[in-house]
Design a protein around this motif. Structure first.
Motif, PDB file in Angstrom:
ATOM      1  N   UNK A   1       0.830  -1.203   0.000  1.00  0.00           N
ATOM      2  CA  UNK A   1       0.000   0.000   0.000  1.00  0.00           C
ATOM      3  C   UNK A   1       0.872   1.264   0.000  1.00  0.00           C
ATOM      4  N   UNK A   2       0.424   2.295  -0.755  1.00  0.00           N
ATOM      5  CA  UNK A   2       1.113   3.578  -0.696  1.00  0.00           C
ATOM      6  C   UNK A   2       0.329   4.548   0.180  1.00  0.00           C
ATOM      7  N   UNK A   3       0.915   5.720   0.422  1.00  0.00           N
ATOM      8  CA  UNK A   3       0.302   6.673   1.347  1.00  0.00           C
ATOM      9  C   UNK A   3      -1.043   7.202   0.838  1.00  0.00           C
ATOM     10  N   UNK A   4      -1.183   7.341  -0.460  1.00  0.00           N
ATOM     11  CA  UNK A   4      -2.461   7.807  -1.000  1.00  0.00           C
ATOM     12  C   UNK A   4      -3.563   6.796  -0.722  1.00  0.00           C
ATOM     13  N   UNK A   5      -3.260   5.527  -0.926  1.00  0.00           N
ATOM     14  CA  UNK A   5      -4.253   4.487  -0.653  1.00  0.00           C
ATOM     15  C   UNK A   5      -4.586   4.428   0.834  1.00  0.00           C
ATOM     16  N   UNK A   6      -3.572   4.603   1.675  1.00  0.00           N
ATOM     17  CA  UNK A   6      -3.803   4.578   3.117  1.00  0.00           C
ATOM     18  C   UNK A   6      -4.656   5.772   3.543  1.00  0.00           C
ATOM     19  N   UNK A   7      -4.375   6.928   2.974  1.00  0.00           N
ATOM     20  CA  UNK A   7      -5.174   8.113   3.299  1.00  0.00           C
ATOM     21  C   UNK A   7      -6.640   7.886   2.938  1.00  0.00           C
ATOM     22  N   UNK A   8      -6.893   7.279   1.780  1.00  0.00           N
ATOM     23  CA  UNK A   8      -8.277   7.008   1.364  1.00  0.00           C
ATOM     24  C   UNK A   8      -8.959   6.043   2.334  1.00  0.00           C
ATOM     25  N   UNK A   9      -8.233   5.021   2.776  1.00  0.00           N
ATOM     26  CA  UNK A   9      -8.799   4.059   3.721  1.00  0.00           C
ATOM     27  C   UNK A   9      -9.115   4.728   5.058  1.00  0.00           C
ATOM     28  N   UNK A  10      -8.202   5.559   5.538  1.00  0.00           N
ATOM     29  CA  UNK A  10      -8.408   6.241   6.817  1.00  0.00           C
ATOM     30  C   UNK A  10      -9.546   7.265   6.726  1.00  0.00           C
ATOM     31  N   UNK A  11      -9.655   7.915   5.575  1.00  0.00           N
ATOM     32  CA  UNK A  11     -10.750   8.879   5.383  1.00  0.00           C
ATOM     33  C   UNK A  11     -12.093   8.179   5.435  1.00  0.00           C
ATOM     34  N   UNK A  12     -12.179   7.022   4.783  1.00  0.00           N
ATOM     35  CA  UNK A  12     -13.421   6.252   4.794  1.00  0.00           C
ATOM     36  C   UNK A  12     -13.740   5.752   6.197  1.00  0.00           C
ATOM     37  N   UNK A  13     -12.695   5.526   7.001  1.00  0.00           N
ATOM     38  CA  UNK A  13     -12.892   5.033   8.367  1.00  0.00           C
ATOM     39  C   UNK A  13     -13.246   6.145   9.344  1.00  0.00           C
ATOM     40  N   UNK A  14     -13.324   7.379   8.859  1.00  0.00           N
ATOM     41  CA  UNK A  14     -13.735   8.471   9.740  1.00  0.00           C
ATOM     42  C   UNK A  14     -12.752   9.599   9.878  1.00  0.00           C
ATOM     43  N   UNK A  15     -11.651   9.526   9.153  1.00  0.00           N
ATOM     44  CA  UNK A  15     -10.666  10.596   9.234  1.00  0.00           C
ATOM     45  C   UNK A  15     -11.122  11.826   8.464  1.00  0.00           C
ATOM     46  N   UNK A  16     -10.847  12.986   9.006  1.00  0.00           N
ATOM     47  CA  UNK A  16     -11.235  14.243   8.364  1.00  0.00           C
ATOM     48  C   UNK A  16     -10.003  15.081   8.058  1.00  0.00           C
ATOM     49  N   UNK A  17     -10.026  15.718   6.873  1.00  0.00           N
ATOM     50  CA  UNK A  17      -8.950  16.620   6.448  1.00  0.00           C
ATOM     51  C   UNK A  17      -7.580  15.950   6.502  1.00  0.00           C
ATOM     52  N   UNK A  18      -7.548  14.685   6.129  1.00  0.00           N
ATOM     53  CA  UNK A  18      -6.283  13.958   6.136  1.00  0.00           C
ATOM     54  C   UNK A  18      -5.478  14.257   4.875  1.00  0.00           C
TER      55      UNK A  18
END
Length: 493
Positions: free
Chosen positions: A162-179
């Motif tokens: 996984x790259x950082x862009x994919x991880x950011x998308x996963x974390x955003x879907x899990x409830x992360x905001x303004x990541x």
């Protein structure tokens, strides 16, 4: 393993073809494997006498596995003496059900987990989710692949693909905001999420790097400290342990504490090494009030007494064999279709799961032997892969065309005249396929080879023909040297 891609049954070959089309995956795996391998070299050189340490590690593990019944009995007795509860599970289903029984007894609704390959092996996350129990992986890499609904692609670094862009998308879907893709931002989100999960979890589940038979202690190696939170904050701690993961004494742990981190990540010592012995005792400021240890067989006991396969149980799950394997380097972990990827997975998965399910995995290897050289406890992985291929053939799992082809080889190679005739026929038959000095073919049995490399042509003259010609020339020269000078037209005094 056969799985489905676009509705079709596939094996390791089909999954490998898909992986080879993923340029990012291949680049990420190569980069990380090279980095880990380089760090390992530095760490082992600084230790000194690495081969001596490997030999001692192999001796400890081989002795333990050879006497596993004794050490399991001793370990069980000491765990129970420390207040722990020991459960034995014959297979993955029984182990998962034992976990469920404990959770139901505790009326648990929330579970936090530390990294555990055995938990992946028994598929516990899916079972808990089906019963409406929240389960959260607290290792960062495991958390990422859990959100992606995937299995780990590396034993030590689960989210290597996984790259950082994919991880950011996963974390955003899990409830992360303004990541953002900034590493500190992503880890801060994961840390804050985990803190809340730790504080309200009913049960913690961990694996077990090593169990110490003489004390009944469970030893955990981690780099993030999450295992300490999992084992100390919830009231109940469940340990999932493969039955072979024992050491006789604490003195043996010193050897493994030097071998494992160096082989795995190139560290001189792991960041956290936690030793847990039983339940929380009076006066302790932390620790679970109740500990349950589930000892999993799931095919392991079948290897004990098998002169060929018993050594696979020596594995300490360091992942060093993955970092040197040229096949894993190109296709990553998911192409193996198993919880255990790489060379160790290509051996372990077929022996733990008899039948055709993983029978093709031993063929996902170049048999270069790099895995055996990298293994810190000297498991002869390339020999085991060859043995499993032999077993695969003996059990009749090979394709009809392959069996016919090898029968043809047997007929041709059994008599010299047949072999010579076969070579002559091959020399004539190849003419339609030869281009620029090598064979190019997109059809028939050669296409699997020529799709990725040049196939050599049958030589214009065989070695035996060249040898006979050379012998004839040498004999002529020898005879000529023995002739009198007068007969050769030389001068006569």
């Amino acid at each position: 393993m056969t799985t489905e891609i676009d509705g079709k049954q596939t094996g390791v070959l089909d999954r490998s073809r898909l992986a080879l089309q993923d340029d990012f995956l291949r680049a990420a795996v190569r980069f990380t494997a090279d980095r880990l391998r380089g760090k390992k070299r530095i760490a082992t050189e600084s230790l000194g006498n690495w081969e001596t340490w490997r030999e001692r590690g192999m001796q400890i593990r081989s002795h333990t596995v050879a006497n596993l019944d004794y050490y399991l009995a001793q370990f069980t007795e000491n765990v129970e003496a420390a207040g722990g509860h020991v459960h034995f599970a014959d297979d993955a289903a029984e182990a998962a059900q034992t976990v469920m029984n404990i959770l139901m007894e505790k009326q648990a609704r929330s579970v936090v987990k530390s990294k555990s390959m055995v938990s992946e092996e028994i598929g516990i996350n899916h079972l808990l989710e089906e019963h409406g129990i929240e389960v959260v992986e607290t290792d960062l890499g495991e958390y990422i692949v859990q959100l992606a609904r995937e299995t780990p692609s590396h034993i030590i670094i689960p989210a290597i693909h996984k790259n950082r862009r994919q991880i950011k998308d996963l974390f955003t879907e899990a409830g992360g905001e303004n990541l953002t893709t900034d590493t500190k931002t992503l880890t801060a989100f994961a840390r804050n999420t985990m803190r809340n999960k730790f504080l309200r979890a009913d049960v913690g589940i961990t694996g077990c790097n090593f169990g110490i038979a003489e004390s009944g202690s469970v030893v955990l190696f981690t780099n993030e400290g999450n295992a300490d939170m999992v084992t100390n904050l919830p009231k109940t701690h469940i340990v999932l342990m493969g039955m072979e993961r024992l050491l006789p004494a604490f003195a043996d742990l010193e050897v493994m504490a030097n071998l494992l981190p160096r082989a795995a990540t190139g560290q001189s010592i792991t960041t956290y090494m936690s030793v847990i012995t039983g339940n929380r005792r009076r006066g302790d400021i932390d620790g679970a009030q109740e500990m349950h240890l589930i000892v999993l067989d799931n095919g392991r006991s079948r290897q004990i007494g098998d002169a060929k396969m018993q050594s696979v149980l020596n594995c300490i799950r360091c992942g060093a064999c993955l970092n040197v394997c040229p096949v894993y380097r190109q296709i990553g972990g998911h192409a193996y279709g198993s919880v255990y990827p790489g060379p160790i997975g290509a051996v372990l998965s077929p022996v733990l799961n008899e039948g055709e399910k993983y029978a093709d995995l031993p063929y996902a290897s170049s048999l270069c032997g790099a895995c055996s050289e990298a293994c810190p406890v000297k498991i002869p992985l390339h020999d085991l892969l060859v043995h499993l291929r032999q077993r695969h053939v003996e059990h009749g799992h090979t394709k009809t065309m392959e069996r016919l082809a090898f029968r043809g080889f047997k007929v041709a190679f059994s008599r010299p005249n047949r072999l010579n005739l076969a070579i002559k026929m091959a020399r004539l038959g190849q003419k339609a396929l030869v281009r620029n000095g090598h064979i190019e073919s997109t059809l028939g049995p050669l296409k699997g080879w020529t799709a990725g490399r040049d196939a050599p042509t049958v030589a214009k003259q065989s070695f035996h023909d060249r040898w006979r010609t050379l012998q004839s020339e040498l004999q002529t020269q020898h005879n000529h040297a023995l002739e009198p000078k007068a007969e050769r037209g030389g001068d006569v005094e």
